[in-house]
Design an enzyme around this catalytic site. Structure first.
Site, PDB file in Angstrom:
ATOM      1  N   GLY A  50       0.772  -1.244   0.000  1.00  0.00           N
ATOM      2  CA  GLY A  50       0.000   0.000   0.000  1.00  0.00           C
ATOM      3  C   GLY A  50       0.801   1.291   0.000  1.00  0.00           C
ATOM      4  N   ASP A 109      -5.933   2.040  10.381  1.00  0.00           N
ATOM      5  CA  ASP A 109      -7.352   1.786  10.647  1.00  0.00           C
ATOM      6  C   ASP A 109      -7.482   1.503  12.151  1.00  0.00           C
ATOM      7  OD1 ASP A 109      -9.871   0.407  10.828  1.00  0.00           O
ATOM      8  OD2 ASP A 109      -9.826  -0.018   8.718  1.00  0.00           O
ATOM      9  N   LYS A 137      -7.887   6.724  10.133  1.00  0.00           N
ATOM     10  CA  LYS A 137      -9.323   6.767  10.429  1.00  0.00           C
ATOM     11  C   LYS A 137      -9.471   6.919  11.935  1.00  0.00           C
ATOM     12  CE  LYS A 137     -10.553   3.544   6.691  1.00  0.00           C
ATOM     13  NZ  LYS A 137     -11.003   2.169   6.389  1.00  0.00           N
ATOM     14  N   VAL A 159     -11.362   3.224   1.517  1.00  0.00           N
ATOM     15  CA  VAL A 159     -10.752   4.104   0.531  1.00  0.00           C
ATOM     16  C   VAL A 159      -9.769   3.338  -0.348  1.00  0.00           C
ATOM     17  CG1 VAL A 159     -11.042   6.233   1.863  1.00  0.00           C
ATOM     18  CG2 VAL A 159      -8.990   4.861   2.195  1.00  0.00           C
ATOM     19  N   ASP A 165      -5.839  -0.363  -1.889  1.00  0.00           N
ATOM     20  CA  ASP A 165      -6.575  -1.260  -2.774  1.00  0.00           C
ATOM     21  C   ASP A 165      -7.886  -1.746  -2.171  1.00  0.00           C
ATOM     22  OD1 ASP A 165      -5.319  -3.007  -0.786  1.00  0.00           O
ATOM     23  OD2 ASP A 165      -6.023  -4.636  -2.065  1.00  0.00           O
TER      24      ASP A 165
HETATM   25  P1  IMP Z   1      -5.194  -1.833  10.859  1.00  0.00           P
HETATM   26  O1  IMP Z   1      -4.247  -2.886  11.300  1.00  0.00           O
HETATM   27  O2  IMP Z   1      -6.595  -2.088  11.339  1.00  0.00           O
HETATM   28  O3  IMP Z   1      -4.735  -0.426  11.164  1.00  0.00           O
HETATM   29  O4  IMP Z   1      -5.381  -2.018   9.327  1.00  0.00           O
HETATM   30  C1  IMP Z   1      -4.495  -1.521   8.468  1.00  0.00           C
HETATM   31  C2  IMP Z   1      -4.504  -2.279   7.180  1.00  0.00           C
HETATM   32  O5  IMP Z   1      -5.828  -2.576   6.696  1.00  0.00           O
HETATM   33  C3  IMP Z   1      -3.902  -1.362   6.175  1.00  0.00           C
HETATM   34  O6  IMP Z   1      -2.507  -1.508   6.120  1.00  0.00           O
HETATM   35  C4  IMP Z   1      -4.617  -1.745   4.904  1.00  0.00           C
HETATM   36  O7  IMP Z   1      -3.964  -2.850   4.323  1.00  0.00           O
HETATM   37  C5  IMP Z   1      -5.980  -2.197   5.351  1.00  0.00           C
HETATM   38  N1  IMP Z   1      -6.997  -1.136   5.275  1.00  0.00           N
HETATM   39  C6  IMP Z   1      -7.724  -0.622   6.302  1.00  0.00           C
HETATM   40  N2  IMP Z   1      -8.608   0.279   5.873  1.00  0.00           N
HETATM   41  C7  IMP Z   1      -8.439   0.367   4.539  1.00  0.00           C
HETATM   42  C8  IMP Z   1      -9.087   1.147   3.505  1.00  0.00           C
HETATM   43  O8  IMP Z   1      -9.995   1.965   3.731  1.00  0.00           O
HETATM   44  N3  IMP Z   1      -8.634   0.941   2.242  1.00  0.00           N
HETATM   45  C9  IMP Z   1      -7.639   0.079   1.937  1.00  0.00           C
HETATM   46  N4  IMP Z   1      -7.013  -0.672   2.854  1.00  0.00           N
HETATM   47  C10 IMP Z   1      -7.407  -0.533   4.143  1.00  0.00           C
END
Ligand code: IMP
Ligand code: MG
Length: 190
Positions: A50, A109, A137, A159, A165
């Site tokens: 990403g 996220d 977020k 997004v 993606d």
């Molecule tokens: P976290 O561990 O919950 O912070 O998730 C992070 C990972 O989820 C990111 O590195 C992305 O790969 C994926 N992700 C979370 N939200 C989105 C989004 O809105 N679009 C694309 N990928 C996302």
């Protein structure tokens, strides 16, 4: 009768335009260059896949000496919903002990991915470790992680674009878009 196109066939609505991204990346690069002024070398670590576009743009605007390396993670995902588990599938090629490290992420996220990465990198004893995320977020963030640089706070939507993606599509969109509007539009007055 023809079927209605699936939402993913339509170009995603613009959330953050190409020009807005460019302006913000420029600001972040200036701030980072100022904060690390006098430092011999800054190691930028991009999290694949990403962050590949963000780190390409950011690294070219930072004016202090930089090197770049990458890590890749696999999320145990169902479709596009991270389910919490993270596994390292590509490690750095370089050691980071005693070095100044800036971890470059596309999106935070829940923050679980970042917390996992920070734990792993801190264990290698860098001289410093800071985090730069293009998007966050805030409503979803639960992990206890400190972000040093944030490009944009965004709503709780899926997004895509500028590296992000949905099921490995839309990464190369030049802007950040939302796939579908999940909440009904607010009723207009009058
Ligand atoms: P976290 O561990 O919950 O912070 O998730 C992070 C990972 O989820 C990111 O590195 C992305 O790969 C994926 N992700 C979370 N939200 C989105 C989004 O809105 N679009 C694309 N990928 C996302
Ligand atoms: Mg990521």
């Amino acid at each position: 009768m023809e079927e209605m196109p699936a939402p993913r066939d339509a170009p995603p609505d613009v959330l953050i335009s190409e020009a807005q991204i460019a302006a913000r990346v420029d600001q972040l690069a200036r701030q980072i260059s100022a904060d690390y002024a006098g430092v011999d070398e800054l190691l930028l670590i991009g999290v694949l896949r990403g962050a590949f576009i963000f780190i390409a743009d950011l690294s070219r605007r930072i004016t202090i000496p930089c090197s770049v390396d990458f890590m890749a993670l696999s999320h145990y995902e169902h479709g596009s919903t991270p389910s919490g588990g993270v596994r390292l599938i590509l490690d750095l090629r370089v050691g980071i002990t005693g070095r100044n490290v800036l971890l470059v992420e596309d999106i935070v996220d829940s923050g679980d991915t970042l917390a996992y990465l920070v734990r792993m990198l801190e264990a290698r004893r860098p001289a410093s470790l800071k985090i730069c995320a293009l998007t966050r977020k805030p409503d979803r963030l639960t992990a206890d992680v400190r972000l040093d640089y944030v490009g944009f706070d965004i709503p709780d939507r899926w997004v895509v674009g500028y590296g992000l993606d949905y099921d490995n599509t839309f990464r190369t969109l030049p802007y950040i878009g939302v796939l579908e509007v999940l909440e009904p539009a607010a009723p207009g007055a009058g």
